[in-house]
Design a protein around this motif. Sequence first.
Motif, PDB file in Angstrom:
ATOM      1  N   LEU A   3       0.841  -1.196   0.000  1.00 12.61           N
ATOM      2  CA  LEU A   3       0.000   0.000   0.000  1.00 12.61           C
ATOM      3  C   LEU A   3       0.877   1.247   0.000  1.00 12.61           C
ATOM      4  CD1 LEU A   3      -2.811  -0.946   2.550  1.00 12.61           C
ATOM      5  CD2 LEU A   3      -2.883  -1.047   0.049  1.00 12.61           C
ATOM      6  N   PHE A  27       1.776   2.722   5.880  1.00  9.38           N
ATOM      7  CA  PHE A  27       1.981   2.484   4.450  1.00  9.38           C
ATOM      8  C   PHE A  27       3.361   1.876   4.207  1.00  9.38           C
ATOM      9  CE2 PHE A  27      -1.412   5.688   3.980  1.00  9.38           C
ATOM     10  CZ  PHE A  27      -2.176   5.100   2.967  1.00  9.38           C
ATOM     11  N   ARG A 263      -5.179   4.760   4.592  1.00  7.78           N
ATOM     12  CA  ARG A 263      -4.658   3.390   4.638  1.00  7.78           C
ATOM     13  C   ARG A 263      -5.750   2.405   5.035  1.00  7.78           C
ATOM     14  NH1 ARG A 263      -2.979  -0.921   7.088  1.00  7.78           N
ATOM     15  NH2 ARG A 263      -1.080  -1.973   6.370  1.00  7.78           N
ATOM     16  N   GLU A 267      -6.994  -0.629   2.614  1.00  7.48           N
ATOM     17  CA  GLU A 267      -6.881  -2.016   3.069  1.00  7.48           C
ATOM     18  C   GLU A 267      -8.220  -2.720   3.004  1.00  7.48           C
ATOM     19  OE1 GLU A 267      -4.288  -4.214   6.463  1.00  7.48           O
ATOM     20  OE2 GLU A 267      -5.525  -2.543   7.140  1.00  7.48           O
TER      21      GLU A 267
END
Length: 272
Positions: A3, A27, A263, A267
């Motif tokens: 990510l 990240f 994030r 996810e």
Amino acid sequence: MKLALNGATTMNADLETDIRAASEAGFDCLEIWASKLRVFLESHSAADLNNLFAADGLEPYSINSIERITFRDAAGHEALLAQCEDLCRTAADIRCQYIVVVPSPLPADTSRREVIEESARVLSQLGSIAEECGIGLAFEFLGQTDCSVQTLALADEIVQRVNRENVGLVIDSFHFYAGGSTIDSIAALDPDHLFIFHINDAENRPREKLEDKHRLLPGLGILPLTDIVRALKGIGYDRVASVEIFRPEYWERDPFELARAARAAAERAINA
């Protein structure tokens, strides 16, 4: 997939803040916004930047971006080549793998064949420059109606014409939807040609009315992210999903809080 946070998402923050915010949010990577990079290097060295990334355990994945690479006049094209060489050398100095490059608006009375030929010609030249520095170029189509390359299928045809290992694609979920790209066009990709996936969402508006300011965090809009992610996994894509959002109201938020929200949203979307 790893990510990444794209510096456009936190546009009002400087590069050092982006690095810290992305790292604290968990990240893996950062896509560096080019103007922030230029400002940083006015008073710091590439070694300073390497130290920041190392200290925060973060990977510099790409630099965004070189804009309007096609259909320039002679002077503009020479300036483009110089810009590419300079940015590639900087990318090599900071151990950053990719530079994102973006096509120009479509000139009047320009055919699809002319778009392919011009795009392949320019990407071949830029790819040769980038190869000398060990850098890859990630070609990003734009879904807006005035862009010369609006769909994944056309961008892939161009990249295949270029036929260089260091020239590949970006899929941005916003542009994928706005330009009318199809899930089948993902299924047809060679995953080795796909360097970056920009993940974001969008407000419920007609495709032709969508602008960058209408982007949202993944999962908050109407884009078919589940289908896109499933298709990407289906071809074996496992590089980076990067949150790229140009929403002015997000830029006013605390960058650390926004990075955490980005994030978590990415996810959830990747694992849905």
